[in-house]
Design a protein around this motif. Sequence first.
Motif, PDB file in Angstrom:
ATOM      1  N   GLN A   1       0.941  -1.348  -0.085  1.00 14.60           N
ATOM      2  CA  GLN A   1       0.069   0.056  -0.081  1.00 14.60           C
ATOM      3  C   GLN A   1       0.847   1.221  -0.092  1.00 14.60           C
ATOM      4  O   GLN A   1       0.668   2.364  -0.522  1.00 14.60           O
ATOM      5  CB  GLN A   1      -0.859  -0.070   1.029  1.00 14.60           C
ATOM      6  N   PHE A   2       1.938   1.074   0.800  1.00 19.51           N
ATOM      7  CA  PHE A   2       2.949   2.349   0.958  1.00 19.51           C
ATOM      8  C   PHE A   2       3.389   2.531  -0.408  1.00 19.51           C
ATOM      9  O   PHE A   2       3.623   3.811  -1.137  1.00 19.51           O
ATOM     10  CB  PHE A   2       3.923   2.162   2.023  1.00 19.51           C
ATOM     11  N   VAL A   3       3.949   1.607  -1.194  1.00 17.17           N
ATOM     12  CA  VAL A   3       4.693   1.815  -2.681  1.00 17.17           C
ATOM     13  C   VAL A   3       3.523   2.308  -3.547  1.00 17.17           C
ATOM     14  O   VAL A   3       4.003   3.297  -4.402  1.00 17.17           O
ATOM     15  CB  VAL A   3       5.122   0.378  -3.148  1.00 17.17           C
ATOM     16  N   LYS A   4       2.411   1.751  -3.657  1.00 21.24           N
ATOM     17  CA  LYS A   4       1.355   2.120  -4.542  1.00 21.24           C
ATOM     18  C   LYS A   4       0.964   3.542  -4.139  1.00 21.24           C
ATOM     19  O   LYS A   4       0.777   4.367  -5.471  1.00 21.24           O
ATOM     20  CB  LYS A   4       0.253   1.258  -4.464  1.00 21.24           C
ATOM     21  N   LYS A   5       0.886   3.866  -2.989  1.00 22.07           N
ATOM     22  CA  LYS A   5       0.312   5.459  -2.760  1.00 22.07           C
ATOM     23  C   LYS A   5       1.685   6.338  -3.193  1.00 22.07           C
ATOM     24  O   LYS A   5       1.184   7.367  -3.830  1.00 22.07           O
ATOM     25  CB  LYS A   5       0.407   5.470  -1.102  1.00 22.07           C
ATOM     26  N   ASN A   6       2.675   5.698  -2.902  1.00 19.92           N
ATOM     27  CA  ASN A   6       3.781   6.876  -3.084  1.00 19.92           C
ATOM     28  C   ASN A   6       4.002   6.806  -4.703  1.00 19.92           C
ATOM     29  O   ASN A   6       3.898   7.930  -5.339  1.00 19.92           O
ATOM     30  CB  ASN A   6       5.009   6.457  -2.647  1.00 19.92           C
ATOM     31  N   THR A   7       3.760   5.847  -5.410  1.00 21.25           N
ATOM     32  CA  THR A   7       3.959   5.769  -6.972  1.00 21.25           C
ATOM     33  C   THR A   7       2.897   6.783  -7.573  1.00 21.25           C
ATOM     34  O   THR A   7       3.003   7.418  -8.473  1.00 21.25           O
ATOM     35  CB  THR A   7       3.768   4.430  -7.369  1.00 21.25           C
ATOM     36  N   ALA A   8       1.310   6.567  -6.901  1.00 20.01           N
ATOM     37  CA  ALA A   8       0.267   7.347  -7.297  1.00 20.01           C
ATOM     38  C   ALA A   8       0.668   8.738  -7.121  1.00 20.01           C
ATOM     39  O   ALA A   8       0.304   9.517  -7.864  1.00 20.01           O
ATOM     40  CB  ALA A   8      -0.944   6.878  -6.740  1.00 20.01           C
ATOM     41  N   GLU A   9       1.188   8.929  -6.090  1.00 13.34           N
ATOM     42  CA  GLU A   9       1.484  10.630  -5.751  1.00 13.34           C
ATOM     43  C   GLU A   9       2.390  10.957  -6.611  1.00 13.34           C
ATOM     44  O   GLU A   9       2.419  12.181  -7.027  1.00 13.34           O
ATOM     45  CB  GLU A   9       1.877  10.615  -4.345  1.00 13.34           C
ATOM     46  N   LYS A  10       3.446  10.290  -6.914  1.00 12.35           N
ATOM     47  CA  LYS A  10       4.504  10.907  -7.931  1.00 12.35           C
ATOM     48  C   LYS A  10       3.997  10.860  -9.143  1.00 12.35           C
ATOM     49  O   LYS A  10       4.357  12.047  -9.947  1.00 12.35           O
ATOM     50  CB  LYS A  10       5.872   9.634  -7.819  1.00 12.35           C
TER      51      LYS A  10
END
Length: 582
Positions: A560-569
């Motif tokens: 979830q952390f990786v997906k969230k940070n990828t989406a934010e980027k």
Amino acid sequence: MNTVTKTLLRALLGISLIVVLTMLGITTFVNPNQLKTTLEQTVLAETGHILTIKDSVRLNFTPFLTFTAKDITLSKPSSGDIQQDLLTIQEAKIQPDFWPLLIGKFFVTLNLQGLNINLEQKVSGKTNWSDIQEKIENYFLTQKNLNNKVIVGLKINNGKIHLIDLKNGEETTLSKITVSLKNIHLAHLGKTIPLKIYFEPEKNNLNLKSIELAANWKFDEQLKKLDIQNLQLTAKPETGESFILSGNFKIEELGLTPSLHGKINIGKKGTLETNLKWDVTKDIQTLAMQGSVVGKNISLGNFLLNEIQLPIQGKAGVIDCNPIDFQILSSRQQAMLQIDLTKNKPKISFSAEGEEFEMNDFLTLWDAKGMIEGRAQLKTSLITQGTTLEEFKRNLSGHTDLSISEGKLQGIELIPLLQHAQSTIKSVVNTLSQDQKINTAAILAAELGEWKKQASHSNKLMTPFDKIQASGTITNGILYNPDLILTHSNYSIDGQGSLNLFSGNIEYRALALLKKSSIKGSEELTGFFAETPLPIQVKATFKHPAVRPNLDEYTSSALQFVKKNTAEKTAGKAFEKLFESP
């Protein structure tokens, strides 16, 4: 034949004639069963209890003059005419010494086979024997010429005592009781006589198979002094070595202000020197006591107490031992102990705050030496109350503060495990974030197997730490710790949980954070591992801890952390592109 010889022979013939005539008189005029009736009537009249001798009383002359009775019962009448048996005896033999009979003295030896005593403590604190005990004491106080009626010997074979504690809901049985006590009257004349006692406790909390006591004793009636010599007490456990206590001691001024002086040997090298003086003017609430106990090299199982100095001061039923100075291996500590005997159940208070000590020394108490190494400081205050060991354990409460510095935890090598877990989770998250198929359950199960594998050779594994800090409250023998903090330059652990101080059971939930991640090539995961600790559960025993990480939750959080940070980027780049100049 000279005159002296003739006189001696005549005397012997005269004595023999007296013996023969006495035997004939007893045989002709004494009916043993009249004695049976007399005994039953006397017991009923003096105590209100029912003595029943079912079999007839027999009189034998060989090899000794002996009265024999079988199937004896002492009962206590209760409501509804239901009798409550206080004791039963399979066979009782009374052997009077013949010669004292000729001068009006009745010296007897009792031989009891199959003695069975039922002892019941009521909620009020009294026992089912209390009333008869008082009546027997009053009987002896009011009788005259008791010096002419003395029990000079006692033998008990295959006895049993059944104790029921209605007040505390506990039950104990002592079986196969053997007692051998001869020539009691000689002990009152300053002669040393032997005493032997043996019994087997059933269903006991100390895991004991048998207890045997042997000693020589004498009693100075004029000085009121009891002298115990060559005492040897052997407690044999179900498994392991026997505990042996031996030595000599004296109790002086019995009935006035008694004092106890002696030196006891405990185990192979232990010694205990005791000098105590006490006084009870009325009851336990008037107890006064003064003295000291000094012990050296006292070994109790795996626990070795190198030295202890125990000053004792008691007043009005409250005994204070302060300060207690003791040494366990290389650690010297001080403590305070108070025993309050004025309550319905004795209350014990203990507090200690000593210098730094080796944690290994402390863990010796729980047979867990080596589980934690380091220099420790402990401040503790404990209170308990009860009448039995189990009750003292259940009621143990208090507070404790502990800190340990520059040490090691045995049973786990935490840093390599955390690094391996991060590597596995990185592989799973990278695969899942690319929408590729992967058997996540199998991979995490394999990772969990790495943690379980350590249990097979846990004694060889160590995790270093800089400091451990913890405080806790103790309730009913269980330590509750809400603030465990373990620090190290490479990791940290925060946790909370409980430890049963007597069973050794542990239940802890902790968060382990690896400060220096070895993961490279993934900025998102590096950030996740740097700020997100791994949930860990510890649930086992103190000597054999089982550490289980929550890999499912941790992997899900990482994804979830990786997906969230990828989406934010991605959103950030689109936003930047929107406002770019043409």
